[in-house]
Scaffold this motif. Sequence first.
Motif, PDB file in Angstrom:
ATOM      1  N   THR A  66       0.832  -1.198   0.000  1.00 24.00           N
ATOM      2  CA  THR A  66       0.000   0.000   0.000  1.00 24.00           C
ATOM      3  C   THR A  66       0.864   1.244   0.000  1.00 24.00           C
ATOM      4  O   THR A  66       1.771   1.388   0.820  1.00 24.00           O
ATOM      5  CB  THR A  66      -0.911   0.023   1.246  1.00 24.00           C
ATOM      6  N   SER A  68       0.467   4.999   0.747  1.00 25.26           N
ATOM      7  CA  SER A  68      -0.460   5.899   1.432  1.00 25.26           C
ATOM      8  C   SER A  68      -0.065   7.343   1.192  1.00 25.26           C
ATOM      9  O   SER A  68       1.112   7.677   1.148  1.00 25.26           O
ATOM     10  CB  SER A  68      -0.455   5.616   2.937  1.00 25.26           C
ATOM     11  N   LEU A 109      -1.816  -0.984  -3.890  1.00 25.57           N
ATOM     12  CA  LEU A 109      -2.993  -0.211  -3.517  1.00 25.57           C
ATOM     13  C   LEU A 109      -2.576   1.216  -3.176  1.00 25.57           C
ATOM     14  O   LEU A 109      -1.545   1.423  -2.535  1.00 25.57           O
ATOM     15  CB  LEU A 109      -3.697  -0.848  -2.313  1.00 25.57           C
ATOM     16  N   GLU A 111      -3.761   4.457  -1.116  1.00 28.94           N
ATOM     17  CA  GLU A 111      -4.649   4.835  -0.024  1.00 28.94           C
ATOM     18  C   GLU A 111      -4.476   6.321   0.221  1.00 28.94           C
ATOM     19  O   GLU A 111      -3.432   6.750   0.699  1.00 28.94           O
ATOM     20  CB  GLU A 111      -4.276   4.024   1.218  1.00 28.94           C
ATOM     21  N   VAL A 139      -7.905   2.170  -2.153  1.00 24.57           N
ATOM     22  CA  VAL A 139      -8.478   1.767  -0.875  1.00 24.57           C
ATOM     23  C   VAL A 139      -9.492   2.823  -0.464  1.00 24.57           C
ATOM     24  O   VAL A 139      -9.206   4.017  -0.489  1.00 24.57           O
ATOM     25  CB  VAL A 139      -7.380   1.644   0.212  1.00 24.57           C
TER      26      VAL A 139
END
Length: 150
Positions: A66, A68, A109, A111, A139
């Motif tokens: 992920t 972020s 992903l 986020e 996400v």
Amino acid sequence: MGASVSPRGGKKRRMNAEMNVVPYIDVMLVLLIIFMVTAPLLTQGIEVELPATDGQQMTQGDEPITLSVNRNGEFFLNVGDNKDSPLSEEDIRARAGAIVRNKPQEMFLVEGDAKVPYESVARAMAILQSAGVQKIGFVTDPVVSTPKKN
């Protein structure tokens, strides 16, 4: 040749086949002004609160990778050392590139904080794409539904 004479002794008027376009020009100018005034108003967006969706939850064996983006636009990758410290675009590109070389079909992903500008989330996605990532997902938090009242 002269004008034809009518039976009453006066000159016969010829039919004018031309169209009078002056009223149409006035209508066109009014429409032009209306479109010039309303066009800038249509380009302004509507303020929305993102990201809450009804999407199905993904099931994956390992913890997904992920990227972020926090409220300040800083990037964090949940792989490697110092997971809680912000990374530069070059660091993310290098780490993501190394992962893709080992696992070409690895899913990443993105986020993003709901308050972060969309530009930061789009830049995060572009960084991953430039590193060679083929599969990118987003996400979101599920929508909290309120019970229906009968």
